[in-house]
Scaffold this active site. Structure first.
Site, PDB file in Angstrom:
ATOM      1  N   TYR A  33     -32.917 -32.853  13.567  1.00 43.09           N
ATOM      2  CA  TYR A  33     -33.499 -31.831  14.137  1.00 43.09           C
ATOM      3  C   TYR A  33     -32.342 -31.110  14.960  1.00 43.09           C
ATOM      4  CZ  TYR A  33     -32.262 -34.816  17.618  1.00 43.09           C
ATOM      5  OH  TYR A  33     -31.182 -35.859  18.859  1.00 43.09           O
ATOM      6  N   ARG A  52     -26.314 -25.811  14.465  1.00 47.67           N
ATOM      7  CA  ARG A  52     -25.194 -26.709  14.011  1.00 47.67           C
ATOM      8  C   ARG A  52     -26.553 -27.266  13.263  1.00 47.67           C
ATOM      9  NH1 ARG A  52     -26.050 -30.426  19.744  1.00 47.67           N
ATOM     10  NH2 ARG A  52     -27.700 -29.566  19.609  1.00 47.67           N
ATOM     11  N   ARG A 101     -39.630 -43.735  -3.443  1.00 47.25           N
ATOM     12  CA  ARG A 101     -38.739 -43.689  -2.638  1.00 47.25           C
ATOM     13  C   ARG A 101     -37.378 -44.746  -3.306  1.00 47.25           C
ATOM     14  NH1 ARG A 101     -35.964 -48.919  -0.689  1.00 47.25           N
ATOM     15  NH2 ARG A 101     -36.083 -49.029   1.029  1.00 47.25           N
ATOM     16  N   HIS A 103     -32.502 -45.026  -3.095  1.00 45.08           N
ATOM     17  CA  HIS A 103     -31.685 -44.683  -2.413  1.00 45.08           C
ATOM     18  C   HIS A 103     -30.976 -42.620  -2.131  1.00 45.08           C
ATOM     19  CE1 HIS A 103     -32.172 -48.404  -1.008  1.00 45.08           C
ATOM     20  NE2 HIS A 103     -32.002 -48.117   0.297  1.00 45.08           N
ATOM     21  N   LYS A 147     -26.674 -34.494  14.257  1.00 49.05           N
ATOM     22  CA  LYS A 147     -27.582 -34.600  14.630  1.00 49.05           C
ATOM     23  C   LYS A 147     -28.606 -34.584  13.935  1.00 49.05           C
ATOM     24  CE  LYS A 147     -29.699 -32.657  18.722  1.00 49.05           C
ATOM     25  NZ  LYS A 147     -29.077 -33.429  19.192  1.00 49.05           N
ATOM     26  N   GLU A 179     -19.753 -40.160  24.840  1.00 44.05           N
ATOM     27  CA  GLU A 179     -21.303 -39.771  24.999  1.00 44.05           C
ATOM     28  C   GLU A 179     -21.957 -40.497  25.384  1.00 44.05           C
ATOM     29  OE1 GLU A 179     -22.211 -37.454  21.833  1.00 44.05           O
ATOM     30  OE2 GLU A 179     -22.490 -38.824  20.552  1.00 44.05           O
TER      31      GLU A 179
END
Length: 285
Positions: A33, A52, A101, A103, A147, A179
């Protein structure tokens, strides 16, 4: 009235969005995101945010979404929500998409799920007053440079801060202040602005890069170097930097005042430089 959002190539009312329970963002936090801020309807550092985003998509091997092309979505969302001249933020999220679903990645690849929304900007804290933060152990995974939407450790740490009456929590790994949960962390030690170097344990923050660039332009001594927790008591100033914070003074750390409990002069100067850069860039783009 439900705001207008972007969903998989269309603009529609937020209440009309339907996301599959098989979406891998829902099941695995398999996505990335970005959040970008607009000043008076003009985005600050949008290209850097989109770069990014593209880097994160590549790292997660999510295909089918052109990060650069999505820049138009940011502008269109402002226009469709009567925010074309407002201070606002846009949140954009891309997941691997919906599939039964398992992995392993779906084979063949499936279309990604792309969602974006905007809202008026709401300030977090007052830079003239500053905020309090706490330190917490860094329990996150080893790819914090991506991110990703998988933010549960950040949420737990941030809630711990709120429960302690603070605004943010600063992650500490191997004795180093890395951070914060949703912002970058800086310390002023011996007259020098310091922040942890980029690595797989730290997000390559856009605001962090802006602060370092401003330090360079203003000839403020600065260095990317480990900020050890044991050095924090002798720091003359501490501050956060982020898309929604700009530069925010830290006036309390783990319940103890920083300096005399008021924003320091260097942090105040950097806040002014950051805000001028953001609003100036907005006026010229």
């Amino acid at each position: 009235m439900s705001p207008t959002v972007y969903f998989n190539g269309s603009y529609l009312a937020k209440d009309d969005v339907r996301i599959s329970p098989d979406d891998r963002g829902f099941l695995f936090a398999d996505g990335v995101y970005e959040v970008c801020r607009a000043y008076g309807g003009r985005f600050f550092e949008l290209d850097a945010h989109l770069h990014r985003l593209a880097t994160g998509l590549h790292a997660l091997e999510i295909a089918g979404a052109d990060a650069r092309a999505l820049g138009a979505v940011f502008h269109e969302l402002l226009a469709r929500n009567d925010l074309a001249a407002a201070d606002a933020t846009v949140y954009l999220q891309i997941t691997r998409g919906a599939a039964p679903r398992t992995h392993a990645f779906p084979s063949p690849p499936i279309p990604p799920t792309v969602y974006a929304e905007t809202k008026p900007f709401a300030p977090r804290g007052d830079p003239a007053v500053g905020v309090g933060v706490i330190t917490v152990p860094d329990t996150r995974w080893a790819r914090c440079d991506i991110k990703t939407v998988g933010l549960l450790p950040n949420c737990l740490a941030n809630q711990r801060a709120r429960s302690a009456g603070a605004v943010e929590a600063v992650f500490v790994r191997d004795g180093v202040a890395i951070e914060a949960t949703a912002s970058s962390f800086f310390a002023v030690v011996d007259g020098e602005v310091r922040t942890a170097p980029t690595s797989n344990y730290i997000l390559p923050s856009i605001s962090r890069a802006v602060v370092l660039r401003l330090c360079d332009q203003a000839r403020i001594p600065h260095r990317e170097t480990p900020v050890f927790v044991e050095d924090l008591p002798r720091a003359s100033e501490l501050f956060l930097a982020g898309t929604t914070l700009e530069v925010m003074p830290i006036v309390q750390l783990d319940g103890r005042p920083v300096r005399d409990g008021t924003p320091g002069p260097l942090t105040t100067r950097l806040h002014g430089l950051f805000h001028a850069a953001a609003t100036g860039a907005a006026r010229t783009h």
